[in-house]
Design an enzyme around this catalytic site. Sequence first.
Site, short mmCIF file in Angstrom:
data_model
loop_
_atom_site.label_atom_id
_atom_site.label_comp_id
_atom_site.label_asym_id
_atom_site.label_seq_id
_atom_site.Cartn_x
_atom_site.Cartn_y
_atom_site.Cartn_z
N GLY A 71 1.04 -1.06 -0.05
CA GLY A 71 -0.17 0.29 -0.14
C GLY A 71 0.98 0.88 -0.40
O GLY A 71 0.53 1.96 -1.19
N CYS A 324 0.11 1.18 12.81
CA CYS A 324 0.80 -0.17 11.59
C CYS A 324 1.71 0.87 11.17
O CYS A 324 2.31 -0.36 10.18
CB CYS A 324 -0.71 -0.29 11.10
SG CYS A 324 -1.34 1.05 10.21
N1 PLP Z 1 -2.51 3.50 4.09
C1 PLP Z 1 -3.37 3.03 5.64
C2 PLP Z 1 -4.54 3.75 5.37
C3 PLP Z 1 -2.77 2.12 6.19
O1 PLP Z 1 -3.54 1.57 7.02
C4 PLP Z 1 -1.35 1.06 5.54
C5 PLP Z 1 -1.18 0.24 6.57
O2 PLP Z 1 -1.86 0.08 7.59
C6 PLP Z 1 -1.26 1.77 4.25
C7 PLP Z 1 -1.41 2.65 3.70
C8 PLP Z 1 -0.06 0.72 4.57
O3 PLP Z 1 0.10 -0.36 3.60
P1 PLP Z 1 1.05 -1.65 3.45
O4 PLP Z 1 1.59 -1.61 4.82
O5 PLP Z 1 1.05 -2.36 2.70
O6 PLP Z 1 2.85 -0.52 3.38
#
Ligand code: PLP
Length: 382
Positions: A71, A324
């Site tokens: 993401g 996260c």
């Molecule tokens: N955008 C949002 C809203 C998220 O919650 C996250 C991950 O928690 C990301 C982007 C990033 O995604 P990734 O962990 O696949 O890089």
Amino acid sequence: MKEIYLDNSATTKVFPEIAELMTKIYTEDYGNPSSMHNKGVAAEKYIKEARQQIAGTLKVKEGEIIFTSCGTESDNMALFGAAHALKRKGDHIITTKVEHPAVLRCMEALEKEGYRITYIGTDKYGVISLDELKEAICEDTILVSIMHVNNEIGSVMPIAEAGALIKSIDKNIIFHVDAVQSYGKFRIFPKKMNIDMLSVSGHKIHGPKGIGFLYIDEKVRIAPLILGGGQQNNMRSGTENVAGIAAIGLASKMMYQNLDEDVSRMYELKKHLIEGLTEVEGVSINGNEGAPHVISVSVKDVRAEVLLHALEDKGVYISAGSACSTHKKAVSETLKSIGLDKSLLGSTVRFSLSVLTTKEEIDEAIAAFKETVPILRRYVPK
Ligand code: PLP
């Protein structure tokens, strides 16, 4: 000890069907999709099928899906790609104060490159105001980036209305949506919702880590971030992660197969969890009904990390605030934006559900919470 995993906004368990498919690709169909022999052709087929599966859920064209590594990469590609491609048209970008760091850090970098960024705020539920968005749009605006579902409190942004508003003012403004927390839980139709670019991540939808995609409307031209062998129509070079791509395709299909049923069950579980947790004194829920899977809970006089580890000892996995991104403790922009009392900023945890969550697990999590919180409060100096 039974494991009750309620940290699905951080990451999800890979569906067994998906793990099996990946093993088959790693051990049998391991060809390079660019190879001309039949091993290459077999690999290429997986990519084509994944594109079809994903495009079907969004009602877009297969060629409008670009596979990325996560993401974060999708957000980076969308934001730098659009900003650089439109530099001559203008230098103004609009986003929100409550985006994920994958967007916020890009904005800061773009600001250093000379772009002007407007950050719009939210109400006490974590939702942006369309009036504020309208006021922020000016002649130089080239790009608007708004998340669909907030990762910390689960607030749902009015993206269809935002898309309509943006395009009614200037149809050349590019609208990017970070749908990492919403894809697989909401029906998203970019063409209808005036969304030009949409970021999705595999590991939030029971696929593996290391794969994501960016939908880009075919009319939108952006500059690629990664240059090399010219894979994916020159938009994202690098030998394709075939197993990951097949996995995110299957995950997308599976998430939308019984969407309405799955989502209404998750809303019921969420309601049940909230009822149970708020029976404890000094416990409050942040946000409004929001997304079906995210529950932000402030627990007066209890430190979030302490509660997290105490619940972990009982087999219940949750997260502190948002967490996260990394282990580092930072003041949450989202919690600040909703005007959460300062004393609760360090006392907020997140429970997040998935399609695999059961009522029994929620009951056990409530019981563990009810047992733990009063004990932790005994040690708080009054
Ligand atoms: N955008 C949002 C809203 C998220 O919650 C996250 C991950 O928690 C990301 C982007 C990033 O995604 P990734 O962990 O696949 O890089």
